[in-house]
Design a protein around this motif. Sequence first.
Motif, mmCIF file in Angstrom:
data_model
loop_
_atom_site.group_PDB
_atom_site.id
_atom_site.type_symbol
_atom_site.label_atom_id
_atom_site.label_comp_id
_atom_site.label_asym_id
_atom_site.label_seq_id
_atom_site.Cartn_x
_atom_site.Cartn_y
_atom_site.Cartn_z
ATOM 1 N N PHE A 162 -1.049 9.821 -7.165
ATOM 2 C CA PHE A 162 -0.868 10.865 -6.348
ATOM 3 C C PHE A 162 -2.349 10.420 -4.866
ATOM 4 C CE2 PHE A 162 -1.069 14.292 -3.303
ATOM 5 C CZ PHE A 162 -0.479 14.045 -2.052
ATOM 6 N N LEU A 163 -3.334 10.732 -5.968
ATOM 7 C CA LEU A 163 -4.523 10.883 -5.676
ATOM 8 C C LEU A 163 -5.115 8.796 -5.358
ATOM 9 C CD1 LEU A 163 -6.156 13.435 -7.474
ATOM 10 C CD2 LEU A 163 -5.581 13.847 -5.300
ATOM 11 N N VAL A 164 -4.385 8.591 -5.790
ATOM 12 C CA VAL A 164 -4.906 6.682 -5.871
ATOM 13 C C VAL A 164 -4.178 6.783 -4.290
ATOM 14 C CG1 VAL A 164 -4.445 4.492 -6.866
ATOM 15 C CG2 VAL A 164 -5.750 6.235 -7.865
ATOM 16 N N GLY A 165 -2.991 7.176 -4.278
ATOM 17 C CA GLY A 165 -2.574 6.527 -3.226
ATOM 18 C C GLY A 165 -3.150 7.030 -1.943
ATOM 19 N N LEU A 188 -0.374 -1.139 -0.171
ATOM 20 C CA LEU A 188 0.794 -1.307 -1.033
ATOM 21 C C LEU A 188 1.652 -1.237 -1.695
ATOM 22 C CD1 LEU A 188 1.908 2.005 -1.316
ATOM 23 C CD2 LEU A 188 3.666 1.676 0.482
ATOM 24 N N VAL A 189 1.599 -2.422 -1.601
ATOM 25 C CA VAL A 189 2.744 -4.100 -2.209
ATOM 26 C C VAL A 189 2.394 -3.894 -3.991
ATOM 27 C CG1 VAL A 189 4.575 -6.016 -1.928
ATOM 28 C CG2 VAL A 189 3.981 -4.576 -0.496
ATOM 29 N N PRO A 190 1.104 -5.046 -3.779
ATOM 30 C CA PRO A 190 0.274 -5.196 -4.420
ATOM 31 C C PRO A 190 0.077 -4.016 -5.813
ATOM 32 C CG PRO A 190 -0.749 -6.297 -3.017
ATOM 33 C CD PRO A 190 0.411 -5.561 -2.425
ATOM 34 N N LEU A 191 -0.661 -3.011 -4.804
ATOM 35 C CA LEU A 191 -1.035 -1.371 -5.485
ATOM 36 C C LEU A 191 0.574 -1.235 -6.144
ATOM 37 C CD1 LEU A 191 -2.693 -0.282 -5.986
ATOM 38 C CD2 LEU A 191 -2.566 1.565 -4.745
ATOM 39 N N ALA A 230 5.098 5.244 -9.343
ATOM 40 C CA ALA A 230 5.418 4.549 -8.271
ATOM 41 C C ALA A 230 5.524 5.552 -6.628
ATOM 42 C CB ALA A 230 6.708 4.038 -8.113
ATOM 43 N N VAL A 231 6.723 6.740 -6.854
ATOM 44 C CA VAL A 231 7.067 7.021 -6.230
ATOM 45 C C VAL A 231 6.050 8.048 -5.391
ATOM 46 C CG1 VAL A 231 8.400 9.336 -5.182
ATOM 47 C CG2 VAL A 231 9.664 7.181 -6.369
ATOM 48 N N ALA A 232 5.239 8.661 -6.485
ATOM 49 C CA ALA A 232 3.959 9.841 -5.968
ATOM 50 C C ALA A 232 3.164 8.919 -5.139
ATOM 51 C CB ALA A 232 3.237 9.727 -7.608
ATOM 52 N N LEU A 233 2.514 7.558 -6.223
ATOM 53 C CA LEU A 233 1.429 6.337 -5.689
ATOM 54 C C LEU A 233 1.947 6.124 -3.936
ATOM 55 C CD1 LEU A 233 -0.586 4.680 -5.814
ATOM 56 C CD2 LEU A 233 0.716 2.931 -6.125
ATOM 57 N N GLN A 234 3.204 6.236 -3.787
ATOM 58 C CA GLN A 234 4.013 5.590 -1.971
ATOM 59 C C GLN A 234 4.005 6.739 -1.358
ATOM 60 O OE1 GLN A 234 7.394 3.701 -1.867
ATOM 61 N NE2 GLN A 234 6.534 1.363 -2.921
ATOM 62 N N TYR A 243 -0.079 8.065 -0.915
ATOM 63 C CA TYR A 243 -0.730 6.374 0.366
ATOM 64 C C TYR A 243 0.046 7.674 1.797
ATOM 65 C CZ TYR A 243 -0.720 2.578 3.350
ATOM 66 O OH TYR A 243 -1.012 1.614 4.273
ATOM 67 N N MET A 244 1.198 8.098 1.984
ATOM 68 C CA MET A 244 1.754 8.092 3.618
ATOM 69 C C MET A 244 1.463 9.194 3.759
ATOM 70 S SD MET A 244 3.240 6.535 4.397
ATOM 71 C CE MET A 244 4.233 6.998 6.297
ATOM 72 N N ILE A 245 0.700 10.329 2.697
ATOM 73 C CA ILE A 245 -0.302 11.693 2.988
ATOM 74 C C ILE A 245 -2.035 10.766 3.626
ATOM 75 C CG2 ILE A 245 -1.055 12.749 2.095
ATOM 76 C CD1 ILE A 245 1.227 14.004 1.029
ATOM 77 N N GLY A 246 -2.169 10.120 2.814
ATOM 78 C CA GLY A 246 -3.199 9.998 3.307
ATOM 79 C C GLY A 246 -3.711 9.118 5.210
ATOM 80 N N LEU A 247 -2.762 8.097 4.286
ATOM 81 C CA LEU A 247 -2.250 7.798 6.234
ATOM 82 C C LEU A 247 -2.160 8.445 7.155
ATOM 83 C CD1 LEU A 247 -1.806 4.626 6.798
ATOM 84 C CD2 LEU A 247 0.410 4.765 7.170
ATOM 85 N N THR A 248 -1.288 9.355 6.863
ATOM 86 C CA THR A 248 -1.208 10.139 8.125
ATOM 87 C C THR A 248 -2.247 11.428 8.406
ATOM 88 O OG1 THR A 248 0.125 11.741 7.083
ATOM 89 C CG2 THR A 248 1.088 10.296 8.532
#
Length: 88
Positions: free
Chosen positions: A8-11, A23-26, A56-60, A63-68
Amino acid sequence: MELLIASFLVGVFFGVYCNFLILVPLTLATIIACGAAAASHGQTISGVLLAILIPAVALQGGYMIGLTSRDLLSQLLSRLHLVPSKRI
């Protein structure tokens, strides 16, 4: 649990600092690493799939939380910046 928090933190980190092409290769790297680790420990197929799906779900999600939160984080960092302004 630690793997969930770490992914989650990496995302969040990659969501803040990178564009969407990372996001895809990660996610693929996460799937391969978690699948290999679960299979090497002798888990069943359902255990391996669960060990792949959760990070995989935690990563994505991270990522969405980091993006927003890019705008919020940039405002926070600008307020904490200790260098005096050059404005008169």
